[in-house]
Design a protein around this motif. Structure first.
Motif, PDB file in Angstrom:
ATOM      1  N   MET A   1       0.855  -1.180   0.000  1.00  0.00           N
ATOM      2  CA  MET A   1       0.000   0.000   0.000  1.00  0.00           C
ATOM      3  C   MET A   1       0.898   1.238   0.000  1.00  0.00           C
ATOM      4  O   MET A   1       1.836   1.325   0.778  1.00  0.00           O
ATOM      5  N   ASP A   2       0.609   2.203  -0.872  1.00  0.00           N
ATOM      6  CA  ASP A   2       1.449   3.387  -0.920  1.00  0.00           C
ATOM      7  C   ASP A   2       1.123   4.332   0.239  1.00  0.00           C
ATOM      8  O   ASP A   2       0.094   4.206   0.901  1.00  0.00           O
ATOM      9  N   THR A   3       2.020   5.258   0.454  1.00  0.00           N
ATOM     10  CA  THR A   3       1.910   6.158   1.605  1.00  0.00           C
ATOM     11  C   THR A   3       0.611   6.952   1.597  1.00  0.00           C
ATOM     12  O   THR A   3      -0.054   7.084   2.622  1.00  0.00           O
ATOM     13  N   GLU A   4       0.236   7.474   0.434  1.00  0.00           N
ATOM     14  CA  GLU A   4      -0.978   8.278   0.367  1.00  0.00           C
ATOM     15  C   GLU A   4      -2.208   7.451   0.751  1.00  0.00           C
ATOM     16  O   GLU A   4      -3.074   7.927   1.489  1.00  0.00           O
ATOM     17  N   LYS A   5      -2.278   6.226   0.296  1.00  0.00           N
ATOM     18  CA  LYS A   5      -3.411   5.363   0.647  1.00  0.00           C
ATOM     19  C   LYS A   5      -3.426   5.059   2.133  1.00  0.00           C
ATOM     20  O   LYS A   5      -4.493   5.015   2.752  1.00  0.00           O
ATOM     21  N   GLN A   6      -2.251   4.850   2.706  1.00  0.00           N
ATOM     22  CA  GLN A   6      -2.171   4.597   4.146  1.00  0.00           C
ATOM     23  C   GLN A   6      -2.646   5.821   4.928  1.00  0.00           C
ATOM     24  O   GLN A   6      -3.394   5.695   5.899  1.00  0.00           O
ATOM     25  N   VAL A   7      -2.208   6.995   4.500  1.00  0.00           N
ATOM     26  CA  VAL A   7      -2.616   8.236   5.167  1.00  0.00           C
ATOM     27  C   VAL A   7      -4.128   8.408   5.063  1.00  0.00           C
ATOM     28  O   VAL A   7      -4.797   8.739   6.049  1.00  0.00           O
ATOM     29  N   LEU A   8      -4.692   8.163   3.893  1.00  0.00           N
ATOM     30  CA  LEU A   8      -6.139   8.289   3.714  1.00  0.00           C
ATOM     31  C   LEU A   8      -6.896   7.300   4.590  1.00  0.00           C
ATOM     32  O   LEU A   8      -7.919   7.650   5.185  1.00  0.00           O
ATOM     33  N   ARG A   9      -6.387   6.086   4.690  1.00  0.00           N
ATOM     34  CA  ARG A   9      -7.029   5.075   5.531  1.00  0.00           C
ATOM     35  C   ARG A   9      -7.024   5.510   6.990  1.00  0.00           C
ATOM     36  O   ARG A   9      -8.042   5.427   7.692  1.00  0.00           O
ATOM     37  N   ILE A  10      -5.890   6.017   7.448  1.00  0.00           N
ATOM     38  CA  ILE A  10      -5.771   6.447   8.838  1.00  0.00           C
ATOM     39  C   ILE A  10      -6.623   7.697   9.091  1.00  0.00           C
ATOM     40  O   ILE A  10      -7.281   7.795  10.126  1.00  0.00           O
ATOM     41  N   LEU A  11      -6.631   8.630   8.148  1.00  0.00           N
ATOM     42  CA  LEU A  11      -7.513   9.804   8.267  1.00  0.00           C
ATOM     43  C   LEU A  11      -8.961   9.376   8.423  1.00  0.00           C
ATOM     44  O   LEU A  11      -9.679   9.869   9.292  1.00  0.00           O
ATOM     45  N   ASP A  12      -9.389   8.470   7.568  1.00  0.00           N
ATOM     46  CA  ASP A  12     -10.773   8.007   7.599  1.00  0.00           C
ATOM     47  C   ASP A  12     -11.107   7.352   8.942  1.00  0.00           C
ATOM     48  O   ASP A  12     -12.157   7.613   9.527  1.00  0.00           O
TER      49      ASP A  12
END
Length: 82
Positions: A1-12
């Motif tokens: 999983m790329d960093t942006e997707k990880q950040v979005l998942r954690i934000l959500d």
């Protein structure tokens, strides 16, 4: 999983956005644009990033620009991950 997707998942997850982050991209404004992202949520978000991604974030490392957009936050995380 790329960093942006990880950040979005954690934000959500942290902000309880119920999937709304799926519509976000790098230019999506965060601080001041998403009501759920208040000062307490910033602390929770930093804690989640540290715990889930193994980051160490010092208080001096962050400022309002870090949380300006999804892209700025993802870039900050990517830089910390090396």
């Amino acid at each position: 999983m790329d960093t942006e997707k990880q950040v979005l998942r954690i934000l959500d997850e942290v902000l309880s956005l119920n999937g709304r982050s799926a519509a976000f991209d790098r230019s999506t404004h965060l601080l001041g644009a998403i009501p759920e992202l208040d000062s307490m949520a910033v602390v929770s978000l930093i804690t989640a990033l540290e715990e889930q991604l193994g980051l160490v974030v010092d208080d001096d490392d962050i400022d309002g620009d870090t949380f300006a957009t999804v892209g700025s936050l993802a870039d900050f995380v990517a830089a910390r991950l090396g």
